[in-house]
Design a protein around this motif. Structure first.
Motif, PDB file in Angstrom:
ATOM      1  N   THR A   1       0.186   0.807 -17.625  1.00  0.00           N
ATOM      2  CA  THR A   1      -0.484   2.119 -17.460  1.00  0.00           C
ATOM      3  C   THR A   1      -1.726   2.489 -18.068  1.00  0.00           C
ATOM      4  N   ALA A   2      -1.720   2.290 -19.521  1.00  0.00           N
ATOM      5  CA  ALA A   2      -2.724   2.293 -20.274  1.00  0.00           C
ATOM      6  C   ALA A   2      -4.158   1.523 -19.548  1.00  0.00           C
ATOM      7  N   TRP A   3      -3.861   0.340 -19.323  1.00  0.00           N
ATOM      8  CA  TRP A   3      -5.085  -0.342 -18.723  1.00  0.00           C
ATOM      9  C   TRP A   3      -5.481   0.155 -17.397  1.00  0.00           C
ATOM     10  N   GLU A   4      -4.505   0.463 -16.612  1.00  0.00           N
ATOM     11  CA  GLU A   4      -4.813   0.974 -15.002  1.00  0.00           C
ATOM     12  C   GLU A   4      -5.718   2.318 -15.478  1.00  0.00           C
ATOM     13  N   PHE A   5      -5.237   3.045 -16.308  1.00  0.00           N
ATOM     14  CA  PHE A   5      -6.100   4.413 -16.313  1.00  0.00           C
ATOM     15  C   PHE A   5      -7.480   4.233 -17.030  1.00  0.00           C
ATOM     16  N   ALA A   6      -7.400   3.632 -18.033  1.00  0.00           N
ATOM     17  CA  ALA A   6      -8.560   3.136 -18.675  1.00  0.00           C
ATOM     18  C   ALA A   6      -9.519   2.599 -17.712  1.00  0.00           C
ATOM     19  N   GLU A   7      -9.124   1.464 -16.950  1.00  0.00           N
ATOM     20  CA  GLU A   7     -10.023   1.127 -15.904  1.00  0.00           C
ATOM     21  C   GLU A   7     -10.317   1.987 -14.790  1.00  0.00           C
ATOM     22  N   ARG A   8      -9.400   2.825 -14.224  1.00  0.00           N
ATOM     23  CA  ARG A   8      -9.853   3.965 -13.493  1.00  0.00           C
ATOM     24  C   ARG A   8     -11.105   4.627 -14.272  1.00  0.00           C
ATOM     25  N   TYR A   9     -11.014   4.983 -15.431  1.00  0.00           N
ATOM     26  CA  TYR A   9     -12.007   5.867 -15.939  1.00  0.00           C
ATOM     27  C   TYR A   9     -13.257   5.115 -15.968  1.00  0.00           C
ATOM     28  N   THR A  10     -13.341   3.804 -16.448  1.00  0.00           N
ATOM     29  CA  THR A  10     -14.531   2.964 -16.806  1.00  0.00           C
ATOM     30  C   THR A  10     -15.411   3.005 -15.287  1.00  0.00           C
ATOM     31  N   LYS A  11     -14.665   2.752 -14.320  1.00  0.00           N
ATOM     32  CA  LYS A  11     -15.149   2.413 -12.957  1.00  0.00           C
ATOM     33  C   LYS A  11     -15.692   3.825 -12.311  1.00  0.00           C
ATOM     34  N   SER A  12     -15.004   4.784 -12.819  1.00  0.00           N
ATOM     35  CA  SER A  12     -15.421   6.190 -12.057  1.00  0.00           C
ATOM     36  C   SER A  12     -16.807   6.546 -12.645  1.00  0.00           C
ATOM     37  N   ILE A  13     -17.193   6.711 -14.066  1.00  0.00           N
ATOM     38  CA  ILE A  13     -18.045   6.915 -14.542  1.00  0.00           C
ATOM     39  C   ILE A  13     -19.227   6.026 -14.714  1.00  0.00           C
ATOM     40  N   GLY A  14     -18.806   4.772 -14.545  1.00  0.00           N
ATOM     41  CA  GLY A  14     -19.855   3.612 -14.651  1.00  0.00           C
ATOM     42  C   GLY A  14     -20.673   3.642 -13.327  1.00  0.00           C
ATOM     43  N   THR A  15     -21.921   2.696 -13.542  1.00  0.00           N
ATOM     44  CA  THR A  15     -22.821   2.366 -12.515  1.00  0.00           C
ATOM     45  C   THR A  15     -22.650   0.948 -12.184  1.00  0.00           C
ATOM     46  N   PRO A  16     -22.985   0.641 -10.815  1.00  0.00           N
ATOM     47  CA  PRO A  16     -22.511  -0.845 -10.473  1.00  0.00           C
ATOM     48  C   PRO A  16     -23.095  -1.865 -11.346  1.00  0.00           C
TER      49      PRO A  16
ATOM     50  N   GLN B   1     -10.647   1.947 -24.427  1.00  0.00           N
ATOM     51  CA  GLN B   1      -9.907   3.006 -23.667  1.00  0.00           C
ATOM     52  C   GLN B   1      -8.487   2.773 -23.628  1.00  0.00           C
ATOM     53  N   THR B   2      -8.119   1.542 -23.403  1.00  0.00           N
ATOM     54  CA  THR B   2      -6.662   1.330 -23.251  1.00  0.00           C
ATOM     55  C   THR B   2      -6.061   1.491 -24.483  1.00  0.00           C
ATOM     56  N   LEU B   3      -6.634   0.746 -25.750  1.00  0.00           N
ATOM     57  CA  LEU B   3      -6.073   0.786 -26.822  1.00  0.00           C
ATOM     58  C   LEU B   3      -5.990   2.241 -27.269  1.00  0.00           C
ATOM     59  N   MET B   4      -6.940   3.104 -27.109  1.00  0.00           N
ATOM     60  CA  MET B   4      -6.580   4.529 -27.639  1.00  0.00           C
ATOM     61  C   MET B   4      -5.679   5.310 -26.807  1.00  0.00           C
ATOM     62  N   ILE B   5      -5.444   4.936 -25.608  1.00  0.00           N
ATOM     63  CA  ILE B   5      -4.512   5.525 -24.804  1.00  0.00           C
ATOM     64  C   ILE B   5      -3.079   5.099 -25.182  1.00  0.00           C
TER      65      ILE B   5
END
Length: 253
Positions: free
Chosen positions: A182-197, A209-213
């Protein structure tokens, strides 16, 4: 070095979000999520450039769009860019805390400064009913979100208050407890959402982000199980060995 010390080595404007601009794809995702439309008055607090206002006007046909930022150079440039495209938006150079946002029906509010957030909460509490406030990553303080498509979160006035941090956290993640997956999935969503290609360090950011979550979930008593997952232990070791970034002390606080 401790993770807190590492974060302090980053540019202050990066940590504050001053020079972090959302990519256009994120604005479109946010506007579809909040159902932005022709009857809405949209406010982007801390707008930086004109992109969010331009997309709201040009693609979502809002009644009115207003961008507010306290950087005069950015506001002037945003005005020039929007005028060059013959679009009718409004830009205001001001601290968001001093701004009149009472007419807004939808507000995008992405700030990390606790003082700014707490001051704005007093303004938000007096907005007209059913005003939607979109945040990224976390909800408004002490509030239960009305709608979540992580990392985008909507709180609608009048706010629903959370009984505690655990209730708030679980309402965001939509699970009974938070494990590594769960922590990894949501951290990845965040990174992909605010990141540029073209982002080059997205996996590095996802790990942090995963570790902090997960660590925050552990502190709040909503992590799954009593033991530290092997994957969490592995990434803590990797961050220490490869980057000299230490998370271990957070587990002992």
């Amino acid at each position: 070095m401790k993770i807190e010390e590492y974060l302090e080595t980053l540019p202050e404007n990066l940590l504050s979000g001053e020079d972090v601009q959302l990519p256009e794809k994120s604005f479109r995702e946010i506007f579809k999520f909040v159902d932005l439309g022709e009857n809405d008055i949209f406010y982007h607090l801390g707008c930086g450039d004109e992109k969010g206002i331009e997309i709201a006007i040009n693609e979502f046909k809002v009644k009115k769009a207003v961008g507010i930022d306290n950087n005069s150079e950015k506001i002037q440039k945003a005005k020039e860019n929007l005028n060059a495209k013959n679009l009718q938006g409004q830009f205001i150079c001001s601290d968001v805390e001093d701004s009149d946002i009472s007419e807004a029906s939808i507000i995008l509010f992405w700030f990390t400064d606790e003082e700014v957030i707490n001051n704005m909460m007093m303004k938000f509490e007096h907005l007209k009913p059913e005003t939607k406030i979109i945040t990224i990553w976390g909800p408004l303080p002490d509030c239960l979100p009305d709608k979540v498509s992580f990392p985008y979160i909507i709180n609608q006035t009048p706010f629903k208050k959370a009984e505690n941090m655990q209730e708030q956290l679980l309402s965001i993640f939509g699970v009974k407890c938070i494990d590594f997956v769960t922590a990894w999935e949501f951290a990845e969503r965040y990174t992909k959402s605010i990141g540029t290609p073209e982002i080059q360090n997205d996996r590095f950011l996802t790990i942090i982000q995963t570790l902090m979550i997960w660590i925050n979930a552990k502190k709040l008593g909503v992590a799954c199980g009593e033991e530290i997952p092997e994957s969490i232990q592995t990434y803590i070791k990797l961050m220490k060995m490869n980057f000299d970034i230490d998370f271990g002390h957070l587990l002992n606080e």
